[in-house]
Write a protein that holds these residues in place. Structure first.
Motif, mmCIF file in Angstrom:
data_model
loop_
_atom_site.group_PDB
_atom_site.id
_atom_site.type_symbol
_atom_site.label_atom_id
_atom_site.label_comp_id
_atom_site.label_asym_id
_atom_site.label_seq_id
_atom_site.Cartn_x
_atom_site.Cartn_y
_atom_site.Cartn_z
ATOM 1 N N GLU A 59 0.703 -1.069 0.189
ATOM 2 C CA GLU A 59 0.073 0.329 -0.086
ATOM 3 C C GLU A 59 1.175 1.263 0.287
ATOM 4 O O GLU A 59 0.980 2.295 -1.252
ATOM 5 N N PRO A 60 1.783 1.886 0.932
ATOM 6 C CA PRO A 60 2.125 2.787 0.621
ATOM 7 C C PRO A 60 3.733 2.557 0.150
ATOM 8 O O PRO A 60 3.976 3.328 -0.398
ATOM 9 N N MET A 61 3.973 1.341 -0.505
ATOM 10 C CA MET A 61 5.568 1.301 -2.118
ATOM 11 C C MET A 61 4.540 1.697 -3.229
ATOM 12 O O MET A 61 5.178 2.696 -3.455
ATOM 13 N N GLN A 62 2.805 1.563 -3.872
ATOM 14 C CA GLN A 62 1.849 2.197 -4.183
ATOM 15 C C GLN A 62 2.815 3.498 -4.730
ATOM 16 O O GLN A 62 3.059 4.162 -5.599
ATOM 17 N N ALA A 63 2.699 3.788 -3.457
ATOM 18 C CA ALA A 63 1.844 5.461 -3.628
ATOM 19 C C ALA A 63 3.633 6.082 -3.727
ATOM 20 O O ALA A 63 4.094 6.978 -4.653
ATOM 21 N N LEU A 64 4.889 5.005 -2.982
ATOM 22 C CA LEU A 64 6.977 5.828 -3.707
ATOM 23 C C LEU A 64 6.679 5.151 -4.652
ATOM 24 O O LEU A 64 7.757 5.971 -5.949
ATOM 25 N N VAL A 65 6.391 4.825 -5.733
ATOM 26 C CA VAL A 65 6.192 3.477 -7.458
ATOM 27 C C VAL A 65 5.535 4.728 -8.229
ATOM 28 O O VAL A 65 6.352 5.317 -9.463
ATOM 29 N N ALA A 66 5.057 4.947 -7.162
ATOM 30 C CA ALA A 66 3.679 6.274 -8.257
ATOM 31 C C ALA A 66 4.498 7.419 -7.832
ATOM 32 O O ALA A 66 4.807 8.600 -9.081
ATOM 33 N N TRP A 67 5.604 8.006 -7.163
ATOM 34 C CA TRP A 67 6.339 9.295 -6.903
ATOM 35 C C TRP A 67 7.126 8.775 -8.326
ATOM 36 O O TRP A 67 7.859 9.949 -8.919
ATOM 37 N N ALA A 68 7.594 8.138 -7.793
ATOM 38 C CA ALA A 68 8.687 7.471 -8.474
ATOM 39 C C ALA A 68 8.559 7.557 -10.402
ATOM 40 O O ALA A 68 9.047 8.558 -11.336
ATOM 41 N N ASP A 69 7.336 7.037 -10.946
ATOM 42 C CA ASP A 69 6.971 7.851 -12.270
ATOM 43 C C ASP A 69 6.772 8.692 -12.376
ATOM 44 O O ASP A 69 7.427 9.329 -13.252
ATOM 45 N N THR A 70 6.405 9.493 -11.671
ATOM 46 C CA THR A 70 6.673 11.303 -11.820
ATOM 47 C C THR A 70 7.213 11.799 -11.832
ATOM 48 O O THR A 70 7.641 12.459 -12.824
ATOM 49 N N HIS A 82 10.927 11.098 -12.307
ATOM 50 C CA HIS A 82 11.994 10.444 -13.165
ATOM 51 C C HIS A 82 12.762 10.927 -13.582
ATOM 52 O O HIS A 82 13.693 11.307 -13.975
ATOM 53 N N ARG A 83 11.995 11.586 -14.719
ATOM 54 C CA ARG A 83 12.417 12.415 -15.980
ATOM 55 C C ARG A 83 12.655 13.935 -14.939
ATOM 56 O O ARG A 83 13.611 14.118 -15.381
ATOM 57 N N THR A 84 12.584 14.163 -14.512
ATOM 58 C CA THR A 84 13.289 15.477 -13.229
ATOM 59 C C THR A 84 14.162 15.329 -12.906
ATOM 60 O O THR A 84 15.582 15.439 -13.017
ATOM 61 N N ILE A 85 14.363 13.842 -11.574
ATOM 62 C CA ILE A 85 15.803 13.466 -11.333
ATOM 63 C C ILE A 85 16.572 12.923 -12.405
ATOM 64 O O ILE A 85 17.521 13.676 -11.864
ATOM 65 N N ALA A 86 16.513 12.344 -13.687
ATOM 66 C CA ALA A 86 17.132 11.846 -14.674
ATOM 67 C C ALA A 86 17.398 13.583 -15.133
ATOM 68 O O ALA A 86 19.236 13.544 -15.105
ATOM 69 N N ALA A 87 17.270 14.457 -15.543
ATOM 70 C CA ALA A 87 17.793 15.606 -15.993
ATOM 71 C C ALA A 87 18.592 15.891 -14.934
ATOM 72 O O ALA A 87 19.751 16.912 -15.741
ATOM 73 N N ALA A 88 18.373 15.993 -14.192
ATOM 74 C CA ALA A 88 19.390 16.882 -12.822
ATOM 75 C C ALA A 88 20.123 16.613 -12.959
ATOM 76 O O ALA A 88 21.732 17.069 -12.551
#
Length: 124
Positions: A95-106, A108-114
């Motif tokens: 349940e809480p892991m799904q929130a982390l997975v959704a956050w990572a999906d949202t 990911h591109r910003t982190i990769a760009a940084a």
């Protein structure tokens, strides 16, 4: 909230470190997410995860079973059939892991760009 047994010997008295040291490895979350839809056999897990070795999958399953996230059921057949499934604890973890997975999906591109900006600026 579940009561914790009073006499349990803790590997690490810090709950966050104790749980994340085990569940934060490269494969545990992927195995748990793969089991979310339902019971699977070893080879099904191998196929669905893709790039995990048999040895690493076996070790990961053993650790997850040891920590109570999954169950391993052996059926007395020839050849033996072994199935893995999430426990109530495993489902509650996702349940809480799904929130982390959704956050990572949202993000990911910003982190990769940084990361790319950091590398291109010559920072080491």
């Amino acid at each position: 909230m579940q009561q914790q047994p009073e006499t349990v010997e803790l590997d690490n008295p810090c709950p966050i470190r104790d749980v994340l040291d085990r569940i934060g490895d490269q494969w545990s979350v992927l195995v748990l997410l793969t089991l979310q839809p339902g019971t699977k056999r070893f080879n099904e897990l191998m196929r669905e995860i893709g790039d995990i070795s048999k040895q690493m999958l076996s070790r990961t399953l053993k650790h997850l079973e040891q920590d109570g996230f999954i169950t391993r059921t052996v059926y007395p057949e020839v050849p033996p059939r072994v199935e893995y499934a999430l426990t109530e604890l495993g489902h509650s973890f996702l349940e809480p892991m799904q929130a982390l997975v959704a956050w990572a999906d949202t993000h990911h591109r910003t982190i990769a760009a940084a990361r790319e900006r950091y590398r291109s600026e010559g920072s080491v």
